[in-house]
Design a protein around this motif. Structure first.
Motif, PDB file in Angstrom:
ATOM      1  N   ARG A  48       0.803  -1.221   0.000  1.00 26.24           N
ATOM      2  CA  ARG A  48       0.000   0.000   0.000  1.00 26.24           C
ATOM      3  C   ARG A  48       0.843   1.281   0.000  1.00 26.24           C
ATOM      4  NH1 ARG A  48      -5.307  -1.638   0.372  1.00 26.24           N
ATOM      5  NH2 ARG A  48      -5.561  -3.701   1.265  1.00 26.24           N
ATOM      6  N   ASP A  49       0.833   2.067   1.090  1.00 25.13           N
ATOM      7  CA  ASP A  49       1.531   3.361   1.117  1.00 25.13           C
ATOM      8  C   ASP A  49       3.047   3.227   1.024  1.00 25.13           C
ATOM      9  OD1 ASP A  49      -0.935   4.534   1.383  1.00 25.13           O
ATOM     10  OD2 ASP A  49      -0.720   4.989   3.514  1.00 25.13           O
ATOM     11  N   ARG A 102       7.199   5.971   8.329  1.00 23.53           N
ATOM     12  CA  ARG A 102       6.250   5.553   9.356  1.00 23.53           C
ATOM     13  C   ARG A 102       6.517   6.357  10.603  1.00 23.53           C
ATOM     14  NH1 ARG A 102       7.042  -0.576   8.571  1.00 23.53           N
ATOM     15  NH2 ARG A 102       8.922  -0.045   9.683  1.00 23.53           N
ATOM     16  N   THR A 159       3.111   7.699   6.006  1.00 27.90           N
ATOM     17  CA  THR A 159       2.158   6.666   5.582  1.00 27.90           C
ATOM     18  C   THR A 159       0.948   6.588   6.511  1.00 27.90           C
ATOM     19  OG1 THR A 159       3.279   4.961   6.883  1.00 27.90           O
ATOM     20  CG2 THR A 159       4.000   5.238   4.595  1.00 27.90           C
ATOM     21  N   ALA A 160      -0.119   5.996   5.981  1.00 27.56           N
ATOM     22  CA  ALA A 160      -1.300   5.694   6.782  1.00 27.56           C
ATOM     23  C   ALA A 160      -1.456   4.185   6.919  1.00 27.56           C
ATOM     24  CB  ALA A 160      -2.557   6.285   6.143  1.00 27.56           C
ATOM     25  N   ASP A 161      -1.081   3.434   5.856  1.00 27.76           N
ATOM     26  CA  ASP A 161      -1.343   1.999   5.827  1.00 27.76           C
ATOM     27  C   ASP A 161      -0.263   1.297   5.001  1.00 27.76           C
ATOM     28  OD1 ASP A 161      -2.385  -0.551   5.705  1.00 27.76           O
ATOM     29  OD2 ASP A 161      -4.204   0.005   4.626  1.00 27.76           O
ATOM     30  N   THR A 162       0.475   0.377   5.635  1.00 23.82           N
ATOM     31  CA  THR A 162       1.485  -0.388   4.902  1.00 23.82           C
ATOM     32  C   THR A 162       1.176  -1.885   4.941  1.00 23.82           C
ATOM     33  OG1 THR A 162       2.930  -0.424   6.851  1.00 23.82           O
ATOM     34  CG2 THR A 162       3.330   1.314   5.228  1.00 23.82           C
ATOM     35  N   ALA A 163      -0.092  -2.217   5.136  1.00 24.59           N
ATOM     36  CA  ALA A 163      -0.515  -3.618   5.124  1.00 24.59           C
ATOM     37  C   ALA A 163      -0.411  -4.157   3.697  1.00 24.59           C
ATOM     38  CB  ALA A 163      -1.955  -3.725   5.633  1.00 24.59           C
ATOM     39  N   SER A 169      -3.417   4.822   0.379  1.00 22.24           N
ATOM     40  CA  SER A 169      -4.436   5.597   1.087  1.00 22.24           C
ATOM     41  C   SER A 169      -4.671   6.914   0.348  1.00 22.24           C
ATOM     42  CB  SER A 169      -3.991   5.875   2.519  1.00 22.24           C
ATOM     43  OG  SER A 169      -2.863   6.730   2.524  1.00 22.24           O
TER      44      SER A 169
END
Length: 196
Positions: A48-49, A102, A159-163, A169
């Motif tokens: 993701r991000d 992050r 970042t908001a989301d690194t899943a 995002s």
């Protein structure tokens, strides 16, 4: 693996580092038409991000098709492995690294620019980016081996989301265009200031 996205203009003569008698690299002035500028986007397209650096450099390459970047500019993407980073920025006049960052708290999509001593301080800190360890190790190793680029600038995007996943995002996606403009402007300013 490093992937070249684009090379702008003529490469000109190369600035070289040759081993001295003591085995350390030393600078050798070789006439050159243009400064060697490299932009490296670090990231993982499947987190993701975390892909932000790669996305910015890919967008910069697309922008360069309409508005060419200064001659001697290379656009590359990389996974952030320290030895690869060193090989990509070695012998460059200006290297700009774009990476996701992050933080425990902060504003997703926030852009930060670091240069000079701030990059070295970042290298000594934990959590500088999602690839903090690789970038940190690369900066420390390059400093010890005297292999830092002439000028090293690091841009990070919070970042908001690194899943796992491929969709960035909205906040980080919205930061891509302004960051592309900032990097392109910085490259142009540097090339103009370094012009003979």
């Amino acid at each position: 693996m490093a992937l070249p996205l684009a090379r702008s203009g003529e490469p000109g003569a190369v600035w070289a580092r040759r081993p001295s008698r003591l085995g350390k690299a030393r600078s050798v002035d070789v006439p050159r038409q243009h400064p060697c500028i490299t932009v490296i986007g670090i990231g993982n397209d499947f987190r993701r991000d975390d892909a932000a650096g790669r996305v910015v450099v890919t967008a910069l390459a697309r922008r360069g098709e309409r508005r060419p970047l200064p001659p001697g500019t290379r656009l590359l993407v990389c996974d952030g492995e320290p030895a690869r980073l060193l090989s990509l920025w070695q012998n460059t006049d200006l290297t700009i690294v774009v990476d996701a960052a992050r933080a425990a708290s902060g504003r997703p999509g926030r852009i930060r620019r670091l240069d000079g001593d701030a990059v070295l301080r970042m290298a000594r800190r934990d959590g500088a980016g999602s690839h903090g360890l690789g970038l940190r190790a690369a900066v420390e190793l390059a400093g010890a081996l005297e292999l830092l680029p002439g000028c090293l600038v690091v841009y990070t995007v919070q970042t908001a989301d690194t899943a796992p996943g491929m969709r960035m995002s909205p906040e980080v996606r919205a930061a891509v265009r302004p960051l592309v403009r900032r990097v392109a402007d910085e490259i142009t300013r540097y090339a103009l200031s370094a012009a003979p």
